[in-house]
Design an enzyme around this catalytic site. Structure first.
Site, mmCIF file in Angstrom:
data_model
loop_
_atom_site.group_PDB
_atom_site.id
_atom_site.type_symbol
_atom_site.label_atom_id
_atom_site.label_comp_id
_atom_site.label_asym_id
_atom_site.label_seq_id
_atom_site.Cartn_x
_atom_site.Cartn_y
_atom_site.Cartn_z
ATOM 1 C CD GLU A 168 59.126 58.519 102.327
ATOM 2 O OE1 GLU A 168 60.020 59.339 101.945
ATOM 3 O OE2 GLU A 168 58.755 57.508 101.613
ATOM 4 N NE ARG B 68 54.132 61.415 96.649
ATOM 5 C CZ ARG B 68 53.986 60.824 95.849
ATOM 6 N NH1 ARG B 68 52.739 60.476 95.126
ATOM 7 N NH2 ARG B 68 54.947 60.334 95.170
ATOM 8 C CG ASP C 295 64.167 59.314 100.739
ATOM 9 O OD1 ASP C 295 64.178 60.189 99.732
ATOM 10 O OD2 ASP C 295 63.192 59.301 101.131
ATOM 11 C CG ASP D 80 58.749 53.803 99.251
ATOM 12 O OD1 ASP D 80 59.386 54.260 100.156
ATOM 13 O OD2 ASP D 80 59.222 52.833 98.547
ATOM 14 C CE LYS E 158 61.618 62.092 100.973
ATOM 15 N NZ LYS E 158 61.700 61.326 99.798
ATOM 16 C CE LYS F 5 62.601 53.316 100.029
ATOM 17 N NZ LYS F 5 61.905 53.681 98.743
ATOM 18 C CG ASP G 50 61.990 55.890 102.623
ATOM 19 O OD1 ASP G 50 61.187 55.228 103.086
ATOM 20 O OD2 ASP G 50 61.485 56.255 101.235
#
Length: 697
Positions: A489, A491, A427, A487, A404, A416, A409
């Protein structure tokens, strides 16, 4: 530290001991690339002089000449490559013991038993031998190790201390002293921990800085109780001296010096094994293969940590793509095309991703500006060299590493909070670790695996094109996903990655890694990554690899029959976030990813291997014949299908045993407090993929 009277006593004692040369030692396995990296560093000076065999005053003259050149280079232009970053803060692993002991400052690590063994004491300069037992005895190790700093007279390349004969002009203040940090590691650890106690190595090295001057060196000497301790110890040392640094230099006011970074002194890391028997034998060299794997893993740790530490204004999707391509080019250059295996690379950007059906990855990255921040899928392939054996050998096992790579993010439209957004540059820790592991593994040139690296890269931005709650996106697997959390995202991008790896690439093993959920820290904490696998042997192997490498992992439940329904949607195949946040969130997130593995993943049916024909879309193979079913063979929201499609684990399908492993490393990917990247995952994968579970193919 010594007080002034004790310094004088040490001088007298050292003078009484006389000059004794250091014991002659064969060089330990040396990282050849690292030792040649920077001719103006003191690390290079020491290594090259050790190679040439210079001794005594001539050796010291060589050191002065090279150090004089090194002092002229104290800053460097903003580095653009990993090699350039390495030059600003070099760490050389597995130099010989004598070279490390000649550094300007020294750290010596080991268990109390190892440090007090006759073999270790005999290897130390006489001035250290005189005070060694008292220095070690005065340290309380505790659960996290202990340390103290002693100050002793310096010694030269022959192991002889300075001449301390009384004279009117001499004084303790005028004589050269050397600081030695003595670190005692805990003798035992709990059964869930790594026996090498790398956490204690990190604790001891905390506060030990890389030399601020480029003509100074720091020696780190580790006395190991077992060869298996080399990798976790080297990784802990690598984490203690991170690469990325945006602090300005003293010449910051000069326009031509703005953006320059300091060039620090080198760190020289030596390791030797202490014999089990306490008498009659000297130190034992770390086996060359073990040292090579440990050095490769440590280098991968530094690379991954630097990528995580770099701010998103620099480490945007474009830059992460360039980093991956640079790794591929460097690995090909290393092999020299002489039958050492090859690395190929391909990159899909926005238009190709959209045309190829990577709907989940495109949706996440859609709002990012089209200035290099658009989404990307990077695919590197390592093809091993042919077996030198004349007899037929099994085909290499195809293994995919899927990472990933969310370079920043914001949370998307479900944005957020201010505090929650800080640190979201990290991230992409999963992609960074996978790239570091790929580099480390290919450096070792394995012959039993064909390695595929798939990096799913995007910036989850806010903008007019941002994907929305209630949107329905079609992933690469062909399954549709109703968005109920922008949020969640990570996966989504991994769903496309594992579908690509298990489908068109036809990999037998798929390992994905991500900073996926905060729930992982609730489940397994900051020191253990959470893992989910459909194969018990793979799960056990990952736990064992974690204990051996120091990258600790702990299994989370794999139960599709309990978790797949959490994503049920009335209008699509699934949603991307759970209904019940108290029902094993970290396992559920992993299950969402597994739902997008190829339709024939480990199912004894005519759909094995995905079924259907293939078509070429934007240069990739996209599978048709998708059933729209999830991993457990049932439509989300339905009560179930016939038992033939029940969860089957890792079965033999057409002679190939398929295994999936998910690693959620949200906690251990960064250091608590500083927020620095740890490079977690690199040693884990090196240990796992060079272990028995893959050697058996």
């Amino acid at each position: 530290r010594f007080t002034q009277p004790r310094v004088s006593m040490a001088f007298a004692l050292a003078a009484a001991l006389g000059a004794h040369p250091l014991p002659s030692r064969r060089r330990l396995a040396q990282g050849s690339e690292g030792s040649r990296s920077h001719p103006l560093t003191n690390a290079y000076c020491n290594v090259e002089i050790a190679r040439s065999g210079c001794k005594g005053s001539f050796r010291r003259s060589c050191c002065r000449d090279v150090r004089a050149a090194a002092t002229k280079t104290r800053t460097a232009e903003p580095p653009r490559t990993n090699d350039a970053w390495e030059l600003t803060s070099p760490v050389t692993f597995f130099v010989d013991l004598e070279t490390a002991l000649l550094a300007d400052k020294i750290v010596i690590l080991g268990t109390r038993k190892a440090l007090l063994s006759p073999a270790v004491i005999a290897a130390l300069p006489p001035v250290l031998q005189a005070v060694w037992a008292d220095a070690v005895a005065g340290i309380t190790a505790g659960d996290s190790g202990g340390k103290r700093t002693i100050t002793v007279p310096s010694w030269d390349g022959d192991g002889a201390e300075q001449d301390f004969s009384p004279s009117p002009s001499s004084s303790p203040a005028a004589l050269k002293l050397k600081n030695v940090v003595v670190g005692v590691l805990p003798a035992t650890v709990s059964r869930y921990n790594c026996p090498a106690a790398p956490f204690a190595v990190s604790n001891i090295l905390a506060g030990v800085s890389t030399p601020g001057q480029s003509d100074k060196t720091l020696g780190v000497v580790t006395f190991l109780s077992h060869a298996a301790h080399a990798m976790p110890t080297a990784a802990a040392v690598a984490r203690a001296f991170p690469l990325y640094n945006a602090k300005s230099t003293k010449d910051r006011a000069a326009p031509e010096s703005r953006g320059f970074v300091p060039v620090k002194g080198g760190v020289l890391v030596a390791a030797a094994m202490v014999p089990e028997r306490s008498s009659g034998s000297g130190l034992v060299e770390v086996p060359a293969g073990v040292a090579a794997a440990a050095a490769a893993a440590a280098g991968g740790v530094r690379l991954a940590a630097r990528l995580v530490d770099t701010p998103p204004s620099v480490m945007d999707p474009d830059q992460l793509v360039r980093e991956a391509e640079a790794v591929a080019a460097a690995l090909n250059a290393l092999s020299g095309g002489a039958g050492g295996g090859t690395v190929t690379s391909s990159v899909l950007r926005y238009d190709a991703l959209k045309a190829g059906g990577f709907g989940a990855l495109v949706a996440v990255g859609d709002a990012a500006a089209r200035d290099g921040r658009e989404p990307a899928l990077v695919h590197l392939t390592y093809t091993p060299p042919p077996s030198p054996s004349p007899s037929p050998s099994p085909a290499p096992r195809k293994v995919a590493l899927v990472g990933k790579g969310i370079t920043f993010d914001t949370g998307g439209l479900q944005i957020k909070g201010g505090a929650g957004m800080c640190g979201m540059k990290t991230d992409m820790g999963g992609a960074a670790a996978m790239l570091g592991a790929f580099r480390a593994l290919v450096t070792l040139r394995p012959t039993n695996i064909e390695l595929h690296l798939v990096l799913c890269i995007a910036e989850n931005a806010v903008g007019a094109a941002a994907f929305r709650p209630d949107d329905v996106v079609t992933a690469f697997s062909g399954r549709t996903v109703e968005i109920n959390n922008t949020d969640a995202e990570g996966r989504l991008v991994l769903a496309d990655g594992v579908a690509y790896a298990s489908g068109p690439l036809q990999c037998a093993d798929v390992i994905d890694m991500a900073t996926l959920t905060g729930a992982q820290m609730v489940a397994t904490g900051r020191h253990f990554a959470g893992i989910v696998s459909d194969d018990e042997e793979m799960e056990s192997a990952a736990v064992s690899a974690g204990k051996l490498s120091g990258d600790l992992v702990h299994p989370l439940p794999y139960a599709p029959e309990f978790f797949s329904r959490e994503f049920s949607s009335p209008i699509a195949d699934m949603r991307n976030s759970v209904k019940d946040r108290s029902n094993a969130q970290a396992s559920c997130a992993g299950q969402f990813i597994a739902n997008h593995l190829d339709a024939g993943w480990n199912k004894r049916s005519k759909r094995a291997g995905g079924g259907g024909e293939t078509r070429d879309v934007a240069g990739i193979e996209a599978r048709e014949g998708s059933t729209g079913k999830d991993e457990v063979g049932e439509e989300d929201g339905d009560e179930g299908d016939d038992e033939s499609d029940a969860p089957s684990g890792a079965e033999d399908v057409g002679g190939a045993r398929h295994r999936w492993l998910h690693v959620d490393m949200a906690g251990p990917s960064t250091e608590k407090g500083s927020g620095r990247g740890t490079g977690f995952g690199v040693p884990l994968l090196v240990e796992l993929l060079t272990g028995d579970v893959f050697a058996a193919r």
